[in-house]
Design an enzyme around this catalytic site. Structure first.
Site, PDB file in Angstrom:
ATOM      1  N   ASP A  42       0.815  -1.216   0.000  1.00 59.03           N
ATOM      2  CA  ASP A  42       0.000   0.000   0.000  1.00 59.03           C
ATOM      3  C   ASP A  42       0.852   1.271   0.000  1.00 59.03           C
ATOM      4  O   ASP A  42       0.649   2.164   0.820  1.00 59.03           O
ATOM      5  CB  ASP A  42      -0.929   0.019   1.223  1.00 59.03           C
ATOM      6  CG  ASP A  42      -1.870  -1.165   1.272  1.00 59.03           C
ATOM      7  OD1 ASP A  42      -2.230  -1.674   0.187  1.00 59.03           O
ATOM      8  OD2 ASP A  42      -2.246  -1.586   2.382  1.00 59.03           O
ATOM      9  N   GLU A 198     -11.068   0.552  -4.907  1.00 63.08           N
ATOM     10  CA  GLU A 198     -10.636   0.969  -3.585  1.00 63.08           C
ATOM     11  C   GLU A 198      -9.273   1.634  -3.735  1.00 63.08           C
ATOM     12  O   GLU A 198      -8.792   1.854  -4.851  1.00 63.08           O
ATOM     13  CB  GLU A 198     -10.562  -0.213  -2.608  1.00 63.08           C
ATOM     14  CG  GLU A 198      -9.505  -1.248  -2.937  1.00 63.08           C
ATOM     15  CD  GLU A 198      -9.432  -2.369  -1.906  1.00 63.08           C
ATOM     16  OE1 GLU A 198     -10.511  -2.841  -1.481  1.00 63.08           O
ATOM     17  OE2 GLU A 198      -8.318  -2.768  -1.531  1.00 63.08           O
TER      18      GLU A 198
END
Length: 521
Positions: A42, A198
């Protein structure tokens, strides 16, 4: 053409001080992906002047949210973490269960008018906007009124701030407007829809805003553009895990060019960060180069030449007053059960109370390194008490460890065992046990080969002659089980009841290991 281990080993031998097994910077003006052959998921990257900072997910590990620094997007060092402990759930202290797949993830890092901002939504809690004048902290935060999944922070030059958020289960992208202090949500609007979206991130270039979204069901990355943050947006697919990654965005270079960063699922080692040149066609970003568009190159020219080689630390002799930034605990640690001062130059681990490794507090970890690496520890087991279970190995979906115990007769033994995490349970299997002759000093070794996803173990009484134990064991990664991270090296010490014993760790040493499989191209 595939490059074998010999190429990587030659680069390592040229620099004996190298701490990592893999070197991205090739020393000839080019780099190889991944930039760090380890689990840095991430990623979000910003530029502040000549400096680049990257925030990466840590889940339940403490300290939480790793922040790295680079001068060229290729050579990175760890400079800080966001928090020293996790709050809000008793499971973060390993009470009433574990929190391995909870904690902190998918942060968004930004800088504006002398302040660093980091948006993060702890699992099951409301979104927090952290802020600090120095990226090394101290960090404070405002807690918003709602939970924004994978928040993407964007700040206009005049200070107006927004959060973009979307969840895979829905795909609706909502834009939250924040007040001047970034402390409250003043407006919320649905601005776009992308099935499975997302991990939203927003940048601006020229007349367009660009919205990047991860598409986990397809392991893909999309980009949308609009002349207004509120839309309408037009969307195009970018790349996927087959061509380089599925979650990331772009960061600007001082000369006006842009470079891409993206996360790629990579098996047992976890999710690694790749960097990529980007060029523009009709105001749309294209990953790669005009000669090879639409994919992240495995090797490319460095975006900024001339920066010095740098890398996160790994090996440690525990001589410093604080743990190195490469170390993290598996959950919030119990400070009364470990010390760097009770025996200077050694790490002391006192047993925490637990029935098995998976639920033991104060397991000290650092990331496994690829393509293949060897971790070695030197222990003083002279104060190990009957009932104590202390040792070294791996932590992950499969946790394979060398566990040292002492019987009531004072005789010590070392056992190779594997704990497999399954949904709602963890099962431990004993592979082999060997008695140890009397003596206080013991060396333990753990090998991790991410080309074959296997680990293996050995012990030594003198640090030179090694005895394999237990054969090999699997390495694995799955978001439903394990830690939601790549396999980690792990030092641990626990007992099923209160104990006055302890072990001392003299040093941890990481070294390269010739892999049995094929190194990625």
């Amino acid at each position: 053409m595939r490059r074998g281990w010999g190429f990587a080993a030659a680069a390592l031998l040229a620099t004996t001080a190298s701490a990592q097994v893999w070197r991205s910077d090739q020393g000839d003006g080019t780099f190889r992906n991944p930039v760090l052959y380890a689990d840095y998921p991430d990623p979000d990257v910003i530029r502040v002047g000549r400096d680049y900072y990257m925030a990466s997910t840590t889940f339940a590990n403490v300290p939480g949210i790793t922040i790295l620094h680079s001068r060229d997007l290729i050579n990175w060092t760890i400079v800080s973490h966001l928090v020293d402990r996790l709050e809000g759930l008793p499971q973060y202290d390993l009470e009433g269960g574990n929190a391995y797949r909870k904690g902190l993830y998918a942060s968004s890092l930004r800088y504006h008018a002398g302040t660093y901002y980091l948006a993060n939504t702890p699992v099951g809690q409301k979104t927090r906007i952290w802020y600090a004048k120095d990226v090394r902290g101290p960090w404070r935060y405002h807690e918003l009124e709602r939970e924004a999944f994978d928040p993407g922070l964007f700040i206009e030059p005049d200070g107006r701030a927004y959060l973009a958020t979307a969840s895979t289960a829905d795909g609706t992208i909502t834009l939250l407007t924040l007040d001047a202090q970034l402390a409250h949500v003043t407006d919320a609007r649905r601005i776009h829809y992308i099935k499975g979206a997302e991990g939203s991130k927003i940048i601006r270039r020229g007349d367009y805003y660009y919205l990047f979204n991860a598409l986990p069901p397809r392991l893909a990355l999309s980009v949308s553009r609009s002349r207004s943050l509120f839309g309408p947006w037009e969307t195009r697919d970018q790349i996927d895990d087959k061509s380089g990654g599925h979650q990331g965005a772009l960061v600007d270079l001082p000369d006006g060019r842009w470079f891409g960063f993206v996360m790629e699922d990579s098996g047992a080692i976890g999710r690694m960060t790749n960097m990529s040149p980007v060029f523009w066609q009709n105001d749309w970003p294209v990953w790669g180069t005009p000669a090879a568009p639409g994919r992240v190159p495995r090797r490319a020219a460095k975006p900024i030449p001339g920066a010095r080689f740098a890398e996160p630390a790994t090996s440690d002799d525990f001589a410093a007053a604080r743990l190195g930034l490469q170390w993290q605990w598996n959950h919030n640690p119990d400070p009364a059960r470990w010390s760097l001062t009770q025996r200077p130059g050694w790490l002391r681990l006192r047993p925490t109370v637990a029935t098995r490794f998976w639920s033991a507090r104060n397991t000290l970890t650092q990331k496994g390194q690829g393509p293949a690496s060897r971790g070695e520890v030197k222990l003083d087991i002279g104060h190990l008490a009957p009932g104590d279970r202390c040792g070294f190995g791996t932590l992950g979906q499969f946790s394979a460890n060398l566990t040292v115990t002492r019987g009531a007769d004072g005789v010590a033994a070392v056992t190779a065992e594997v704990t497999e995490d399954k949904v709602g349970d963890a099962i431990t299997t004993t592979l082999a046990t060997a008695p140890l002759p009397r003596g206080d000093t013991l060396w333990l070794r753990t090998d991790m080969d991410f080309t074959t996803d296997r680990s293996r173990f050995a012990y030594s009484l003198d640090g030179r002659r090694w005895t394999p134990l237990g054969g090999d064991a699997p390495l694995a990664f799955a978001w439903r089980t394990g830690t939601f991270q790549g396999e980690q090296f792990a030092l641990f010490c626990y007992a099923d009841k209160a104990s006055a014993g302890w072990i001392d760790v003299d040093r941890f040493t990481l070294s390269p290991l010739a892999p049995a499989g094929t190194v990625r191209p």
